[in-house]
Design an enzyme around this catalytic site. Structure first.
Site, PDB file in Angstrom:
ATOM      1  N   LYS A  26       0.835  -1.211   0.000  1.00 48.53           N
ATOM      2  CA  LYS A  26       0.000   0.000   0.000  1.00 48.53           C
ATOM      3  C   LYS A  26       0.870   1.262   0.000  1.00 48.53           C
ATOM      4  O   LYS A  26       0.616   2.181  -0.782  1.00 48.53           O
ATOM      5  CB  LYS A  26      -0.928  -0.037   1.219  1.00 48.53           C
ATOM      6  CG  LYS A  26      -1.866   1.144   1.324  1.00 48.53           C
ATOM      7  CD  LYS A  26      -3.111   0.803   2.114  1.00 48.53           C
ATOM      8  CE  LYS A  26      -2.881   0.680   3.603  1.00 48.53           C
ATOM      9  NZ  LYS A  26      -2.603   1.965   4.257  1.00 48.53           N
ATOM     10  N   ARG A  31       2.874   5.935  -3.284  1.00 45.50           N
ATOM     11  CA  ARG A  31       4.038   6.725  -3.711  1.00 45.50           C
ATOM     12  C   ARG A  31       4.293   6.585  -5.215  1.00 45.50           C
ATOM     13  O   ARG A  31       4.766   7.520  -5.856  1.00 45.50           O
ATOM     14  CB  ARG A  31       5.263   6.313  -2.887  1.00 45.50           C
ATOM     15  CG  ARG A  31       5.180   6.835  -1.426  1.00 45.50           C
ATOM     16  CD  ARG A  31       6.062   6.014  -0.506  1.00 45.50           C
ATOM     17  NE  ARG A  31       6.137   6.523   0.848  1.00 45.50           N
ATOM     18  CZ  ARG A  31       5.208   6.331   1.807  1.00 45.50           C
ATOM     19  NH1 ARG A  31       4.107   5.647   1.542  1.00 45.50           N
ATOM     20  NH2 ARG A  31       5.386   6.818   3.025  1.00 45.50           N
ATOM     21  N   GLN A 174       4.512   9.107   7.333  1.00 44.45           N
ATOM     22  CA  GLN A 174       3.600   9.989   6.595  1.00 44.45           C
ATOM     23  C   GLN A 174       4.031  11.439   6.739  1.00 44.45           C
ATOM     24  O   GLN A 174       4.002  12.209   5.775  1.00 44.45           O
ATOM     25  CB  GLN A 174       2.169   9.804   7.091  1.00 44.45           C
ATOM     26  CG  GLN A 174       1.599   8.443   6.702  1.00 44.45           C
ATOM     27  CD  GLN A 174       0.206   8.209   7.247  1.00 44.45           C
ATOM     28  OE1 GLN A 174      -0.321   9.003   8.023  1.00 44.45           O
ATOM     29  NE2 GLN A 174      -0.397   7.105   6.852  1.00 44.45           N
ATOM     30  N   ASP A 324       1.745  -1.273  11.795  1.00 49.72           N
ATOM     31  CA  ASP A 324       0.402  -1.679  11.381  1.00 49.72           C
ATOM     32  C   ASP A 324       0.087  -3.137  11.742  1.00 49.72           C
ATOM     33  O   ASP A 324      -1.029  -3.606  11.523  1.00 49.72           O
ATOM     34  CB  ASP A 324       0.242  -1.494   9.863  1.00 49.72           C
ATOM     35  CG  ASP A 324       0.245  -0.017   9.473  1.00 49.72           C
ATOM     36  OD1 ASP A 324      -0.078   0.833  10.326  1.00 49.72           O
ATOM     37  OD2 ASP A 324       0.581   0.289   8.306  1.00 49.72           O
TER      38      ASP A 324
HETATM   39  C1  S3P Z   1       2.372   4.779   6.186  1.00 52.09           C
HETATM   40  C2  S3P Z   1       2.904   5.118   7.410  1.00 52.09           C
HETATM   41  C3  S3P Z   1       2.356   4.661   8.692  1.00 52.09           C
HETATM   42  C4  S3P Z   1       1.387   3.497   8.527  1.00 52.09           C
HETATM   43  C5  S3P Z   1       0.448   3.702   7.385  1.00 52.09           C
HETATM   44  C6  S3P Z   1       1.198   3.890   6.075  1.00 52.09           C
HETATM   45  C7  S3P Z   1       2.994   5.301   4.964  1.00 52.09           C
HETATM   46  O1  S3P Z   1       1.652   5.737   9.289  1.00 52.09           O
HETATM   47  O2  S3P Z   1       0.663   3.300   9.720  1.00 52.09           O
HETATM   48  O3  S3P Z   1      -0.421   2.590   7.257  1.00 52.09           O
HETATM   49  O4  S3P Z   1       2.685   4.799   3.862  1.00 52.09           O
HETATM   50  O5  S3P Z   1       3.817   6.215   5.080  1.00 52.09           O
HETATM   51  P1  S3P Z   1       2.377   6.824  10.242  1.00 52.09           P
HETATM   52  O6  S3P Z   1       3.266   7.651   9.418  1.00 52.09           O
HETATM   53  O7  S3P Z   1       1.226   7.611  10.810  1.00 52.09           O
HETATM   54  O8  S3P Z   1       3.093   5.999  11.278  1.00 52.09           O
END
Ligand code: S3P
Length: 442
Positions: A26, A31, A174, A324
């Protein structure tokens, strides 16, 4: 529960056997679309995850001028608009249930002369956006958010934006990625300092697209420097299988006696693969076969055979590499011999649901012994005995796909089965979960 909730009962399972491949990662799928849309020319993607979250990102990039076309199963083509070339969308950007779409799109838009509103579902509208609003405001973007820094919000991008140096106050890929994406169309050098390393797909992929990106280490912190306004080159991308989706099958095959399951093409990036190490520490039998590289990411086939588990204290420093995967680890812990203690997991409270509270309640409903603490769960396992299950009660998933899939796994390892109140959110990240599960338990 949402208006179109789809309840489902997960019955005690036959052993999981055979070979499966889980859908594309995902994080990498989001990205691929975002960076493909910023490159000049045609990017080709295979193995893209076609879950609702990723489709929300695809729709947003289309709405801002990129030519995004689905060619076949997981096969997509994007003609990018080039750095700085995104256009004003005609209506609100709908991120659905997807925190990744929300935060990464906010980053990308923040350094364009675009004014737009961003909206999401009831779960996303409860999640904190201040963590990206803060650095992006420092770069010059303006936000009018709902109370508490939440969705829906209005975003007025800054053009030109101002490069910043930002030390992440929370371990969040994120937030890191939002700042770096904003940095793409910002003159000068945008710097992100990561005291605790998080998933590094953005860095790997930015490099792959030809961005000028340096990653160094100073005094134990990762320093990421991106030089803005450098053209990105289109790519041929292959998205590896998502370790966060494979996790449900890894735990299910570990728990259900007689299982012997191979999961092909699983991403094993060390910033994502924490669950494999933790399950092994608990006694799981997970063999990595044919370790290789796919699309700049380490990948392996995983052969998982049933094994009894023992409770452990999970080292809090592994949390970012399996952030996750905790809901399904809690299920594994509920069937282990002895007690599993997890700490340092405050971030789980701001995911698609409050995953500490939701999992504690769900596991208690099906007869597990759980203590909820501020920053983790303590779980007293059954020693391998199936959990009671829930003959006449539904477990509540609060619009959270990973809670639904974790409790599905719990159902397989229960006496009475587990009734999940709503399986529809599973489509956000793992559209063929039920089909694959049916296929390996038949
Ligand atoms: C993700 C970062 C994680 C993860 C999310 C996907 C990403 O979140 O929990 O499912 O693709 O950068 P956080 O940045 O809030 O930890």
């Amino acid at each position: 529960m949402n208006a179109t909730a789809t309840p489902h009962r997960f019955a005690p399972s036959a052993p999981l056997r055979g070979t499966i491949a889980v859908p594309g990662d995902k994080s990498i799928s989001h990205r691929s679309l975002l960076l493909g849309a910023c490159a000049v020319g045609e990017t080709h993607i295979t193995g893209l995850l076609e879950g609702e979250d990723v489709l929300a990102t695809a729709a947003a990039m289309r709405a801002m001028g990129a030519d995004v076309e689905r060619l076949g199963d997981g096969e997509w083509r994007i003609n990018g608009v080039g750095i700085g070339g995104l256009l004003q969308p005609e209506s609100a950007i709908d991120c659905g249930n997807s925190g990744t779409s929300a935060r990464l799109l906010m980053g990308l838009v923040a350094s364009h002369g675009i004014t737009t509103s961003l909206v999401g579902d009831a779960s996303l509208s409860k999640r904190p956006m201040g963590r990206v609003i803060d650095p992006l405001s420092e770069m010059g973007a303006k936000f009018t958010a709902s109370p508490g820094g939440r969705f829906p919000l209005m975003l007025e991008g800054a053009h030109p934006a101002v490069p910043i140096t930002y030390r992440l106050p929370v371990a969040s890929a994120q937030v890191k990625s939002a700042v770096l994406l904003a940095g793409l169309n910002t003159p000068g050098i945008t710097t992100v300092i990561e005291p605790v390393p998080t998933r590094d797909h953005s860095e790997r992929m930015l490099r792959g697209f030809g961005a000028k990106l340096d990653v160094g280490e100073e005094e134990g912190e990762r320093i990421i420097r991106l030089t803005g306004q450098t053209d990105l080159q289109p790519r041929d991308l292959v998205v590896p299988g998502d370790p966060s989706s494979a996790a449900f099958f890894m735990v299910a095959a570990t728990l259900v006696e007689g299982s012997d399951l191979t999961i092909r093409n699983v991403g094993m990036n060390p910033t994502r693969a924490g669950l494999v190490g933790v399950l092994r520490q608990m006694g799981a039998n997970i063999e990595e076969v044919d370790a290789r590289e796919v699309g700049g990411e380490p990948v392996a086939d995983l052969r998982v055979r049933h094994a009894p588990l023992t409770g452990i204290e999970v080292d809090p420093s592994v949390a970012p590499s399996m952030i996750d995967e905790f809901p399904v680890l809690f299920v594994a812990a509920a069937l282990a011999q002895g007690t599993t203690v997890t700490r340092g997991l405050e971030e789980l409270r701001v995911k698609e649901s409050d995953r500490l509270a939701t999992m504690a309640a769900a596991l208690e409903t099906i007869g597990a012994r759980v203590e909820e603490n501020e920053d983790g769960l303590t779980i007293h396992g059954t020693g391998g005995e199936p959990l009671r299950g829930s003959a006449d009660a539904q477990v509540e998933t609060h619009l959270d796909h990973r809670i639904a899939m974790s409790m599905a796994v719990a159902g397989l390892a229960s006496r009475e089965g587990v009734e999940v109140d709503d399986t529809s959110p599973i489509a956000t990240s793992f559209p063929n979960f039920m089909e694959l599960l049916d296929g390996v338990t038949r």
